[in-house]
Design an enzyme around this catalytic site. Structure first.
Site, PDB file in Angstrom:
ATOM      1  N   GLU A   1      55.223 -17.980  20.865  1.00  0.00           N
ATOM      2  CA  GLU A   1      54.038 -18.825  20.972  1.00  0.00           C
ATOM      3  C   GLU A   1      53.369 -18.675  22.335  1.00  0.00           C
ATOM      4  OE1 GLU A   1      55.669 -22.190  17.795  1.00  0.00           O
ATOM      5  OE2 GLU A   1      55.841 -22.535  19.957  1.00  0.00           O
TER       6      GLU A   1
ATOM      7  N   GLN B   1      63.815 -30.789  13.608  1.00  0.00           N
ATOM      8  CA  GLN B   1      64.210 -31.411  12.347  1.00  0.00           C
ATOM      9  C   GLN B   1      65.684 -31.818  12.320  1.00  0.00           C
ATOM     10  OE1 GLN B   1      63.119 -32.672   9.493  1.00  0.00           O
ATOM     11  NE2 GLN B   1      61.036 -32.542  10.251  1.00  0.00           N
TER      12      GLN B   1
END
Length: 432
Positions: A167, A311
């Site tokens: 990223e 998560q």
């Protein structure tokens, strides 16, 4: 019955544990070294000027007071020790905190793997302060290029081919290929050089092969010099040596090569496993300590290790809280079962990869739109979501002129000061 619960760390795991326990009416004390929670997955956007730091930071006192429970407290402090015999959490500010149950959710930090010079000279983006330092260095470097000679270049080396490294490299590459010709017309695209070094033979190791190939293609198309099978041997102030004997002159090294336990955790008397992570039972209870749980990046179940992602951390925090409530109701322990909802990473504008359970994959604009939607929805607070959405939309539709909408300060040659997060020198800045 459990009355007092202390939660160490206000990341994803700590937040979810706190919410569950406060809703159940417990007296919960949340401890964190910062007065705000940081949405770490978007720190690279702060580091590249895409978002304001306030867009991804949320006041913890507001978080605590907004809960459904009325017995929640917050202490801004660093944990200096844990007395499990007397059930006390010792901090650098205030009296020790007594507990009936303790949840460790302090997360993790960068792992430099003992590479010489890496900790001293490389920059990380694991905290708000560190992201701002990187932003200031990048934009200061570009500004300095405008008054340098035509042969002058600013080289950024990103170490690590995981989601953070991909990223960061992808966003920097867009500055190089699209923004520089518009925002810095006096510079050539070659003025900014982006190199991504990964010691493995592929990027995004946990993803499907198709997604790995797509990511590599997209980064190279954007002008990133991707070097696979390239391990860093030593980091210096202005250069990096690689294990194959080659070297690279650099202006900035961004370290995204893995995470490790915070060093101070080794002094807390917890059983430690691989990477210095706290060993837990299948129900997330710390081994040998029935009143202590560990969740998120700081914890590891040796027989079933989980990825250090948001998560799993969220689900572990909720599970540990429910284990405390269940025990007070006379129920036995329940093993934690991770519900894999999928994994994603963005490469740049209109380009991302998403992998769902069962093997289904998505790439390109649909994956990017899904990535944006999920991350904006996960931010704490409606105001933060709106601000981040507005800034993201403005940057998207005004691109590439929006590349420097949020600019950094100019780095000077004044003496440095230690960074409160990493302890490494902070580049001094001069307000523009």
């Amino acid at each position: 019955m459990t009355q007092r619960v202390v939660i160490v760390g206000a990341g994803f795991a700590g937040q979810h544990a706190h919410t569950e326990l406060a809703r159940a009416g417990y007296e919960v004390t949340l401890v964190d070294r910062h007065p705000y929670a940081t949405f770490q997955p978007l720190l690279y956007q702060v580091a590249t000027g895409g978002l304001n730091p306030g867009d991804i930071a949320y006041p913890l006192r507001r978080f605590v007071s907004a809960g459904k429970g009325h017995r929640a407290k917050f202490r801004r402090a660093m944990v200096t020790g844990i007395d499990t015999e007397n059930k006390l959490v010792e901090t650098n500010r205030g009296a020790p905190l007594p507990y009936d149950k303790l949840i460790l959710a302090q997360g993790a930090g960068p792992n430099f793997f003992g590479i010489p010079g890496a900790q001293e000279h490389a920059r990380t983006i694991y905290s708000r302060a560190e992201a701002l330092q990187v932003r200031d260095l990048i934009f200061s470097g570009l500004e300095q290029l405008t008054t340098g000679g035509p042969e002058r270049r600013y080289t950024v080396l990103v170490v690590g081919g995981g989601a953070t490294g991909v990223e960061m490299a992808g966003t920097l590459a867009e500055l190089k290929s699209e923004a520089i010709p518009v925002v810095y017309p006096e510079l050539s695209q070659d003025s900014l050089r982006v190199v991504l070094a990964e010691m493995a033979d592929t990027l995004l190791a946990p993803f499907a092969t198709r997604l790995q190939r797509y990511t590599l293609h997209e980064l190279r198309k954007r002008g990133v010099d991707v070097r696979l099978k390239t391990a860093v041997a030593e980091v210096r102030a202005d250069s990096v040596d690689f294990a194959d004997g080659s070297s690279l002159d650099v202006d900035l090294v961004i370290w995204a090569s893995g995470v490790g336990a915070h060093p101070e955790v080794s002094e807390w008397g917890m059983p430690l496993g691989r990477g210095g992570r706290v060993e837990v039972e299948p129900n997330l209870q710390v081994k040998g300590l029935p009143d202590v749980f560990a969740v998120g990046d700081c914890a590891i179940e040796p027989d079933s290790p989980l990825p250090q992602l948001a998560q799993p951390a969220m689900q572990m925090g909720t599970h540990a809280a429910r284990e405390i409530v269940a025990a007070d109701s006379g129920l036995g322990p329940t093993a934690f079962a991770y519900d894999d909802k999928g994994t994603m990473a963005t490469i740049g504008r209109n380009s991302a990869v998403v992998q769902f359970p069962g093997g289904r994959t998505v790439t390109g604009f649909p994956a990017w739109a899904l990535w944006v939607g999920v991350h904006l929805a996960t931010l704490l607070g409606g105001r933060n979501r709106i601000q981040a959405m507005v800034n993201t939309a403005a940057r998207y539709f005004a691109w590439p002129r929006s590349a420097t909408t949020i600019v950094g300060d100019v780095v000077t040659d004044e003496p440095t000061r230690p960074d409160p997060d990493s302890g490494r020198p902070t580049p001094p800045v001069q307000n523009e």
